[in-house]
Write an enzyme that holds these catalytic residues in place. Structure first.
Site, mmCIF file in Angstrom:
data_model
loop_
_atom_site.group_PDB
_atom_site.id
_atom_site.type_symbol
_atom_site.label_atom_id
_atom_site.label_comp_id
_atom_site.label_asym_id
_atom_site.label_seq_id
_atom_site.Cartn_x
_atom_site.Cartn_y
_atom_site.Cartn_z
ATOM 1 N N HIS A 260 2.917 -66.147 9.239
ATOM 2 C CA HIS A 260 1.605 -66.617 8.777
ATOM 3 C C HIS A 260 1.694 -66.970 7.310
ATOM 4 O O HIS A 260 2.413 -66.312 6.559
ATOM 5 C CB HIS A 260 0.550 -65.511 8.985
ATOM 6 C CG HIS A 260 -0.836 -66.042 8.995
ATOM 7 N ND1 HIS A 260 -1.544 -66.235 7.838
ATOM 8 C CD2 HIS A 260 -1.620 -66.455 10.012
ATOM 9 C CE1 HIS A 260 -2.724 -66.736 8.144
ATOM 10 N NE2 HIS A 260 -2.804 -66.882 9.451
ATOM 11 N N ASP A 311 -2.131 -65.839 17.711
ATOM 12 C CA ASP A 311 -1.785 -66.674 18.863
ATOM 13 C C ASP A 311 -0.822 -65.982 19.821
ATOM 14 O O ASP A 311 -0.730 -66.367 20.988
ATOM 15 C CB ASP A 311 -1.160 -67.997 18.384
ATOM 16 C CG ASP A 311 -2.194 -68.883 17.724
ATOM 17 O OD1 ASP A 311 -3.345 -68.862 18.173
ATOM 18 O OD2 ASP A 311 -1.851 -69.570 16.749
#
Ligand code: ACO
Length: 374
Positions: A260, A311
């Site tokens: 991320h 996700d």
């Protein structure tokens, strides 16, 4: 002014916001000051949507009014239904989604009215109609008849109903609702920044959300939840997970659903979603994907010290719920419309045209030659 280039705007603070705060140092995400995991414990998606759009949690009168309005706006026009009926069946549902949001803009008399009141009314229409349109394409491309929304169902129940013709067990609906809460908002991510950039030229909310959907489609952003599922389908069984990962890392390939830009020591939304991924796996009596996920996560941490992002657990959870893989990111759209809309309204209230600079490194100044001299 400095000549230093920050590719990908890495570490650059470009504006202020009151909508959400990502605090990577303490692995925390808050919406309007509330920790997202606390909201998941206590609230429905509708309450969180209200919070994101209005700044405060609703009381029961405000919530009922909000729900009533959302339900009253769920129907899409015959025109849009016809357009969806004629979309190429093989089109990616994200391309279909950006097309029908654009069509909704053509049908809305208030499209060019950027007043706060009109923007809130348009937000409600986009928020309520988008699930109907996504569910319509879910069915149309399988050769099934479109199911109209039902007013006596909650936001999440109604989405299941429009896709499958029935509402699943309440624990499944709850897990879906939780995923929508977790996907709803995440500060200046690429799709939100796209929406704010479009808005900054004083363009309209339909254009901004159409652009945001295009941005979310990419596999480095929302499209990753689909890629996670493709990866798990390739791995097939837990005993193959470790060797697949090692092979993938040796080939220097990115592992989807990991890493991320902001969180470097774990995505604050993951523990909550993982809990619901396991619950759904148990309810469906199919823990295969969960086991694959556990192995990949452990090995990624050990070998690369990279944590999963949201996700990673949502992709396989949606699969177990019965959704087609290429509909995972459209589900993300349904949730993120709330965050995008709040940011679009915030941008309008305190707007400054977004126009960064670039450092030129092309040809030096050249003389234009006539066509017959080139
Ligand atoms: N798999 C393998 N290696 C990775 C991964 C990954 N998923 N993510 C980061 N790395 C490695 C990079 O190769 C890089 O290594 P290097 O320094 O040896 O070159 C290092 O970690 C830093 O990564 P960057 O890509 O520079 O980090 P950045 O902040 O630019 O990227 C991103 C973040 C795009 C999300 C990246 O981690 C990635 O591509 N992840 C996979 C896609 C994904 O899951 N996206 C979803 C994001 S969350 C969301 O939208 C809800």
């Amino acid at each position: 002014m400095t000549d230093e280039i920050k590719k990908g705007l890495l570490g650059i603070v470009v504006d202020e916001t009151t909508i959400s705060q990502v605090m990577p140092e303490i692995n925390s995400l808050t919406y309007r000051g509330y920790a997202v995991q606390d909201l998941c414990e206590v609230c429905s998606f509708e309450e969180v949507a209200y919070l994101i759009l209005n700044g405060d949690l609703p009381n029961s009168i405000q919530l009922n009014k909000f729900k009533k309005e959302e339900k009253a706006n769920r129907n899409i026009t015959i025109n849009l239904r016809e357009i969806i009926n004629h979309m190429p069946k093989k089109a990616h549902p994200m391309d279909v989604a950006r097309t029908f949001v654009s069509v909704m803009g053509l049908e809305d008399k208030e499209t060019s009215d950027n007043s706060p009141e009109a923007n809130m009314r348009k937000t409600m229409r986009i928020f309520a109609k988008t699930p109907t349109a996504i569910a319509a394409f879910f069915r149309v491309r399988k050769g099934k008849k479109i199911i109209k929304p039902k007013k006596d169902l909650s936001f999440s129940e109604n989405f299941f109903y429009m896709c499958f013709g029935k509402v699943p067990q309440k624990e499944i609906v709850k897990a879906f609702d939780i995923s929508l809460i977790l996907y709803a908002e995440h500060s200046f991510n690429v799709s939100t920044f796209t929406a704010r950039t479009i808005t900054s030229s004083l363009s309209d909310i339909y254009g901004a959300i159409t652009g945001a959907i295009a941005s979310l489609k990419g596999p480095l952003h929302g499209g990753a939840n689909e890629e996670v599922m493709h990866m798990m389908k390739k791995i097939k069984t837990p005993d193959k997970a470790k060797s697949w990962l090692i092979d993938n890392l040796n080939k220097k390939q990115v592992v989807m659903g990991f890493g991320h830009r902001v969180y470097k020591s774990g995505d604050s939304r993951v523990p909550t979603m993982k809990k619901y991924f396991l619950k759904v796996s148990k309810l469906k009596k199919d823990e295969n994907l969960h086991k694959i996920g556990e192995i990949i996560e452990k090995e990624m941490l050990k070998r690369k010290n990279i944590h999963p992002n949201l996700d990673f657990p949502t992709g396989p959870t949606y699969h177990l719920m019965g959704f087609d893989t290429d509909f995972f990111t459209p589900i993300f759209v349904i949730a993120r419309i709330t965050g995008w809309s709040a940011h679009i309204m915030e941008q309008h209230i305190s707007n400054k045209l977004i126009r960064p600079l670039s450092k030129y490194k092309g040809s030096k100044h050249r003389k234009v030659m006539l066509l017959n001299q080139r």
